[in-house]
Structure formats: C-alpha cells, structure tokens
Motif scaffolding. Structure first.
Motif, PDB file in Angstrom:
ATOM      1  N   VAL A   1       0.864  -1.178   0.000  1.00  0.00           N
ATOM      2  CA  VAL A   1       0.000   0.000   0.000  1.00  0.00           C
ATOM      3  C   VAL A   1       0.902   1.230   0.000  1.00  0.00           C
ATOM      4  CG1 VAL A   1      -1.866  -1.167   1.221  1.00  0.00           C
ATOM      5  CG2 VAL A   1      -0.197   0.141   2.534  1.00  0.00           C
ATOM      6  N   PRO A   2       0.393   2.399  -0.417  1.00  0.00           N
ATOM      7  CA  PRO A   2       1.219   3.601  -0.374  1.00  0.00           C
ATOM      8  C   PRO A   2       1.821   3.817   1.016  1.00  0.00           C
ATOM      9  CG  PRO A   2      -0.779   4.024  -1.626  1.00  0.00           C
ATOM     10  CD  PRO A   2      -0.924   2.657  -1.010  1.00  0.00           C
ATOM     11  N   PRO A   3       3.072   4.289   1.070  1.00  0.00           N
ATOM     12  CA  PRO A   3       3.882   4.843  -0.020  1.00  0.00           C
ATOM     13  C   PRO A   3       4.675   3.821  -0.843  1.00  0.00           C
ATOM     14  CG  PRO A   3       5.031   5.117   2.062  1.00  0.00           C
ATOM     15  CD  PRO A   3       3.699   4.522   2.404  1.00  0.00           C
ATOM     16  N   CYS A   4       4.382   2.523  -0.711  1.00  0.00           N
ATOM     17  CA  CYS A   4       5.037   1.482  -1.516  1.00  0.00           C
ATOM     18  C   CYS A   4       6.559   1.480  -1.330  1.00  0.00           C
ATOM     19  CB  CYS A   4       4.706   1.643  -2.999  1.00  0.00           C
ATOM     20  SG  CYS A   4       2.929   1.655  -3.363  1.00  0.00           S
ATOM     21  N   THR A   5       7.008   1.794  -0.110  1.00  0.00           N
ATOM     22  CA  THR A   5       8.438   1.834   0.215  1.00  0.00           C
ATOM     23  C   THR A   5       9.115   0.523  -0.138  1.00  0.00           C
ATOM     24  OG1 THR A   5       7.847   3.254   2.088  1.00  0.00           O
ATOM     25  CG2 THR A   5      10.087   2.356   2.053  1.00  0.00           C
ATOM     26  N   GLN A   6      10.315   0.609  -0.716  1.00  0.00           N
ATOM     27  CA  GLN A   6      11.035  -0.583  -1.159  1.00  0.00           C
ATOM     28  C   GLN A   6      12.057  -1.049  -0.115  1.00  0.00           C
ATOM     29  OE1 GLN A   6      10.621  -0.540  -5.871  1.00  0.00           O
ATOM     30  NE2 GLN A   6      12.349   0.686  -5.201  1.00  0.00           N
ATOM     31  N   ASN A   7      12.789  -2.115  -0.463  1.00  0.00           N
ATOM     32  CA  ASN A   7      13.770  -2.748   0.415  1.00  0.00           C
ATOM     33  C   ASN A   7      13.124  -3.348   1.661  1.00  0.00           C
ATOM     34  OD1 ASN A   7      16.195  -2.279  -1.128  1.00  0.00           O
ATOM     35  ND2 ASN A   7      15.954  -0.116  -0.596  1.00  0.00           N
TER      36      ASN A   7
END
Length: 274
Positions: free
Chosen positions: A215-221
């Motif tokens: 879900v947003p903010p769709c942070t990676q790692n």
C-alpha cells in the motif's frame, strides 16, 4: 577550534538521526487509506497510486514492488536462511479500520522475529482478500501481513495465505472486535491483551525476497517472508473482516507486480519434510 569541532560532531549526529527517522517514517504504511482505492474506475486505483502524492512515486516507478507471483521455476531452494525465529508475547492491542483494511496494532512490546541476527519488533498485522501474493499464478482467498520494524528503521513482513476451509482460530478470537466495528461507525476498538503467538504458521518453509509495502507509499527494500503452507479460513471469516471495513469494495488486494529479475528463495530445512 575545539568548539567548532564539537558543533560539527553534534551536527553530524543530528543529521544521522534525522536520516534514520526519515527512513523509518517512509517505511510506514499510511494509517488513513481513503486517499487511494483498489477500484481502477475510481481514478485513484492501483495504477495511479504513484501520481497521488510525490512521496508515493515508488508505487509507479519502483522496480522492487510487491506483491509478486512466487513461481516455482524462478525459486531457488536453500537451507542457509535458517528458520523464522519468533519470540512473540501477549500485549495490549487495538483493532483499527484504516479505510480499506482492518489492522490489529499492538500498543506495547509484542515481541520480535530475528533475521540475520537483527531483531525486528512486531508492530501490527492486517488482512487482504483475496491474497496479494500468488503461488505459481494461483491466488488464494485471504492473506495476513505481520509487519515488523528494527531499531534502525528497516521493515520485515511475514505473509501467510489462506484458502476456504476450516475456521482460523486467531480470527475466531478477534470475532467480537470485528463484529463490533462492523455494526458501528467507530474506526477503532481496544480489545485488550492479544497473543501474536496464536497466529499459526504450520510450516518452517518460507519464501524470501526483497520487495515493497503493498500500500502507499510502496516503500522498497522490505524483507518479505511468505510462509509456504497455505492455511484455512471460512467464507464467513473473510466476510466478517471485509464488512468491518465499510468501504463497499469486494477486494483490497494490489495486483501482481513485475519481478524485474529479483531473486526468490525457498527456505527448506534439511531435517524435516514440512
């Protein structure tokens, strides 16, 4: 000169702390999900999430997004990852309607998991229906995400998928809370002590890959661990959770994202069959 050096040191410490706090904040899922939708016809559906806010750009442009299809032919079987070391304990918890899903947030220390020697503290869990991840292209009826954070702001999520069958005992335990929220306009309900150790895995096998928040903010790692065993839940339990949300949608699952060549591993212990 000494004063100047001291100021520089304090400035450096402040900068490191600020970056650490910012990284932690970016890794948080939004608590108010009303700004986006799972309905593509709404204009703010999954394909548009990255356009809604600048800080959500990864939802559209990120190359390590989740969920993904865990396709057997891409998965490498390994034994070096080690079992998921859970050390959970009962803690006070609150059920919260975030707008598109139900979240169970532990309000004090509910324990942790250990990954590569790092402790990740359990913060919350929430449910998606149908499942977001798929196994060899097969989608299941529901998926729970257990969200953990380390002291340095990294995030690790454990995912468990469910198919229709026998009742899930953990959801049965939470039924009064879901039912109460479904029958009122309240958005949260304190439900007292809840033991996350009652969330059953059923297998020591799990998939591991690096992805993002779904879900947003769709942070990676984000470190993902998807339990290999598909557990069971009843249709009534899936419906109970959806009705508690009040968003009039049938689903709250993000579409499958491209793997972009990412590695996927399946941890399989050498000493057992399941």
């Amino acid at each position: 000169m000494r004063y100047s050096n001291r100021v520089s040191k304090f400035a450096l410490i402040f900068l490191v702390l600020a970056v650490s706090i910012a990284a932690s904040a970016r890794a948080q899922e939004v608590d108010d999900e009303r700004e986006f939708s799972y309905d593509e016809k709404s204009g703010i559906g999954p394909s548009r999430w990255g356009e809604i806010r600048p800080e959500w750009k990864d939802c559209n442009s990120g190359e390590m997004q989740s969920p993904i299809d865990l396709l057997n032919e891409r998965v490498r079987i390994v034994s070096h990852l080690g079992k998921l070391r859970r050390s959970y304990k009962p803690a006070n918890a609150t059920l919260i309607n975030r707008g598109h899903d139900m979240m169970l947030r532990w309000t004090n220390d509910a324990g942790n998991i250990q990954i590569n020697g790092t402790l990740f503290h359990l913060r919350q869990c929430h449910w998606h229906s149908p499942s977001e991840h798929t196994l060899d292209g097969r989608k299941f009826d529901m998926e729970v995400h257990l969200v953990h954070q380390s002291d340095d702001g990294r995030t690790a999520v454990i995912g468990i998928m469910y198919k229709i069958g026998r009742p899930d005992s953990f959801i049965s335990l939470l039924k009064p809370g879901f039912k109460a929220l479904g029958e009122t306009e309240d958005i949260e309900k304190a439900i007292g002590m809840v033991d996350p150790g009652l969330i059953k895995f059923g297998s020591r096998k799990y998939y591991r890959y690096i992805g993002s928040l779904t879900v947003p903010p769709c942070t990676q790692n984000i470190i993902w661990s998807i339990v290999r065993k598909v557990r069971t839940v009843t249709k009534e339990q899936v419906q109970l959770i959806r009705e508690a949300v009040h968003d009039s949608l049938e689903v709250n699952a993000r579409p499958i994202q491209p793997t972009n060549g990412r590695s996927m591993e399946l941890y399989r212990p050498n000493d057992i069959k399941n």
